[in-house]
Design an enzyme around this catalytic site. Sequence first.
Site, PDB file in Angstrom:
ATOM      1  N   CYS A   1       0.898  -1.233  -0.094  1.00  0.00           N
ATOM      2  CA  CYS A   1       0.219   0.077  -0.159  1.00  0.00           C
ATOM      3  C   CYS A   1       0.968   1.244  -0.108  1.00  0.00           C
ATOM      4  O   CYS A   1       1.131   1.862   1.188  1.00  0.00           O
ATOM      5  CB  CYS A   1      -0.784   0.030   1.448  1.00  0.00           C
ATOM      6  SG  CYS A   1      -2.021  -1.153   1.580  1.00  0.00           S
ATOM      7  N   ALA A   2       1.480   1.580  -1.012  1.00  0.00           N
ATOM      8  CA  ALA A   2       2.558   2.453  -1.094  1.00  0.00           C
ATOM      9  C   ALA A   2       2.416   3.836  -1.390  1.00  0.00           C
ATOM     10  O   ALA A   2       3.012   4.890  -0.876  1.00  0.00           O
ATOM     11  CB  ALA A   2       3.503   2.104  -2.238  1.00  0.00           C
TER      12      ALA A   2
ATOM     13  N   ASP B   1      -4.801  -3.773  -6.788  1.00  0.00           N
ATOM     14  CA  ASP B   1      -5.494  -4.185  -5.353  1.00  0.00           C
ATOM     15  C   ASP B   1      -4.386  -5.242  -4.690  1.00  0.00           C
ATOM     16  O   ASP B   1      -4.323  -6.284  -4.991  1.00  0.00           O
ATOM     17  CB  ASP B   1      -6.921  -4.838  -5.360  1.00  0.00           C
ATOM     18  CG  ASP B   1      -7.599  -4.785  -4.236  1.00  0.00           C
ATOM     19  OD1 ASP B   1      -6.910  -4.965  -3.163  1.00  0.00           O
ATOM     20  OD2 ASP B   1      -8.760  -4.973  -4.184  1.00  0.00           O
TER      21      ASP B   1
ATOM     22  N   PRO C   1       1.141   7.734  -0.792  1.00  0.00           N
ATOM     23  CA  PRO C   1       1.791   8.368  -1.525  1.00  0.00           C
ATOM     24  C   PRO C   1       3.382   8.186  -2.007  1.00  0.00           C
ATOM     25  O   PRO C   1       3.987   8.615  -2.959  1.00  0.00           O
ATOM     26  CB  PRO C   1       1.780   9.872  -1.262  1.00  0.00           C
ATOM     27  CG  PRO C   1       1.543  10.091   0.131  1.00  0.00           C
ATOM     28  CD  PRO C   1       1.037   8.570   0.502  1.00  0.00           C
ATOM     29  N   GLY C   2       4.008   7.361  -1.042  1.00  0.00           N
ATOM     30  CA  GLY C   2       5.278   6.684  -1.455  1.00  0.00           C
ATOM     31  C   GLY C   2       6.617   7.162  -0.603  1.00  0.00           C
ATOM     32  O   GLY C   2       7.561   7.102  -0.820  1.00  0.00           O
ATOM     33  N   GLY C   3       6.255   7.868   0.678  1.00  0.00           N
ATOM     34  CA  GLY C   3       7.362   8.014   1.499  1.00  0.00           C
ATOM     35  C   GLY C   3       8.185   6.848   1.837  1.00  0.00           C
ATOM     36  O   GLY C   3       9.395   6.921   1.854  1.00  0.00           O
ATOM     37  N   LYS C   4       7.336   5.796   2.289  1.00  0.00           N
ATOM     38  CA  LYS C   4       8.140   4.646   2.748  1.00  0.00           C
ATOM     39  C   LYS C   4       8.662   4.046   1.688  1.00  0.00           C
ATOM     40  O   LYS C   4       9.836   3.190   1.840  1.00  0.00           O
ATOM     41  CB  LYS C   4       7.166   3.765   3.535  1.00  0.00           C
ATOM     42  CG  LYS C   4       6.738   4.627   4.949  1.00  0.00           C
ATOM     43  CD  LYS C   4       5.818   3.561   5.826  1.00  0.00           C
ATOM     44  CE  LYS C   4       5.078   4.201   6.863  1.00  0.00           C
ATOM     45  NZ  LYS C   4       3.920   5.079   6.470  1.00  0.00           N
TER      46      LYS C   4
ATOM     47  N   CYS D   1      -1.106   4.254  10.948  1.00  0.00           N
ATOM     48  CA  CYS D   1      -0.799   5.501  11.675  1.00  0.00           C
ATOM     49  C   CYS D   1      -1.885   5.611  12.558  1.00  0.00           C
ATOM     50  O   CYS D   1      -2.670   6.722  12.444  1.00  0.00           O
ATOM     51  CB  CYS D   1      -0.556   6.660  10.650  1.00  0.00           C
ATOM     52  SG  CYS D   1      -1.791   6.993   9.768  1.00  0.00           S
TER      53      CYS D   1
END
Length: 527
Positions: free
Chosen positions: A333-334, A385, A336-339, A456
């Site tokens: 579940c990436a 998905d 917006p891509g920070g991790k 979170c």
Amino acid sequence: MAGYAGSRSGQAGRRSQAGAQRRGQGRERGKGNDSGRHNRTRGQRGQADAEGSNRRRRPSTVDAARLVSLEALTKVRQDGGFANLVLPPMLDAARLDRRDAGFATALTYGTLRLQGRYDAIIAQCVDRRLDQLDGVVLDVLRLGTHQLLGMRVATHAAVSATVDLASHAAGRGAAGLVNAVLRRISQKDLEQWLAELTEQAADELNALSATHSHPVWVVKALRQALASNDRPQEELEALLEADNADPEVVLCARPGLISPEHLVKEAEEATRGHAHVGDRSPYAVVLPGGDPGRLPAVRSSAAGVEDEGSQLVALVLSEAAVEGRDERWLDLCAGPGGKAALLGARAAQRGARLVANEVTAHRAELVRASVRAVPEGVVEVRCDDGRLYGQAEPGRYDRVLVDAPCSGLGSLRRRPEARWRRQPTDVAELAELQRELLVSALAAVRVGGLVAYVTCSPHVLETELVVRDVIRRLEREGRGAEVLHAGDVATRVAPVPPAGADRPMLQLWPHLDGTDAMFCALLRRTA
Ligand SMILES: C[S@@+](CC[C@H](N)C(=O)[O-])C[C@H]1O[C@@H](n2cnc3c(N)ncnc32)[C@H](O)[C@@H]1O
């Protein structure tokens, strides 16, 4: 109930307030100017007035910063907008200088976060129910109350400027009402109002809800989360206060792309303030304020804005020991891509590859932008998905991150309107999706491989219970997973171990760690 003395500025959080918000709150706006009005340059006035054809022309008596705040509040309330998206273009369009932009930001965010507290106070000073007030008038009253009780604005300036604003936005009758209500509110200070709300509340829970501006169900959920982590209940008030404080702006210096030391230098040159490395992630750089988007490293994606807790939980996955092959990593579940950018940067250093998956197309685009500085060929961005990976690619991956969609109750500091939008029923719905994603991840990882389940949110229904349910379900199906000690891994990785690092399932806390309340369970597939 004791404990409110000195809570005016929010004692929680180990660091000072950030950026524009700090600049806005740290001065006595309006002092020395009886009207509280703010003179604008011709250019600023013209631009602000020209913006939006159906907006009424702003007379010179109406303060531009307060008007921007009111328009932002109204957009958030009426259109379901998000303050962090709505406000910046409004600040640009109004061409506010740094000082005024800081004031408008602090006013908007503070008013939204403390809306529950202010509504309870306003309700004492009007002769009708709040839902019988015009929405714009209520927004103006909230803004005025925040200036009086939450910012260091002189009383006469706060009242006068807010009455002008009411007159402009809602007419003279509204201005009379606003004047009367704000004058009543200004007769007591914050401590007196909080004492009064506490006295009137039905019980302690309702008192905390009103005084610390959280819906009752959220206070209950946070209380339960503290209990399930064996934290003393006395911490609840500090946690609620931390949710009401401005978070710092933190960057992640993506490993191999820029060093934290270099990023500190770059940030200090750009902001002329003191930046420093963080203490919960070895890649964190804490900014003194300013717009991080102006830094070359952020523009190139060598660094990105990312809470320290968010960095740490990604590192718990990448830095935990795994036996055998360690080449294929998956971020389920990436967006917006920070991790994904942090994991991609670590994967590049370790000769591994990362599939960064996101179900929403526009968020998958954000992931692409976020990972673009990672060496070519290391990260593959997909838009699928995540629930299908377990069946489509069983046993393919060595490390999988499930940073599940959640209620966001752990990042209320950053999303000032979120607490008023979320409903308890959201949590149950999300928990079902979270289980499905975790089941899929545990099928997509090979036996012996690792899965980090992250939210979170500290809500027990989204965290521990999801993990325990899924492990039971796997056992029933003849598969298996064991919980590893995420706290030990975090202790090894973080410059300063988090407060809850003694527990296998890691829960970070805003009031103790200065991070969002991230949760991380580290699992190894055993069968
Ligand atoms: C908490 S956010 C992830 C944050 C991200 N890991 C980061 O650090 O920037 C959860 C993400 O999961 C996505 N999502 C929701 N349902 C999904 C699904 N069924 N499969 C994959 N992603 C999903 C959401 O669109 C959202 O972008």
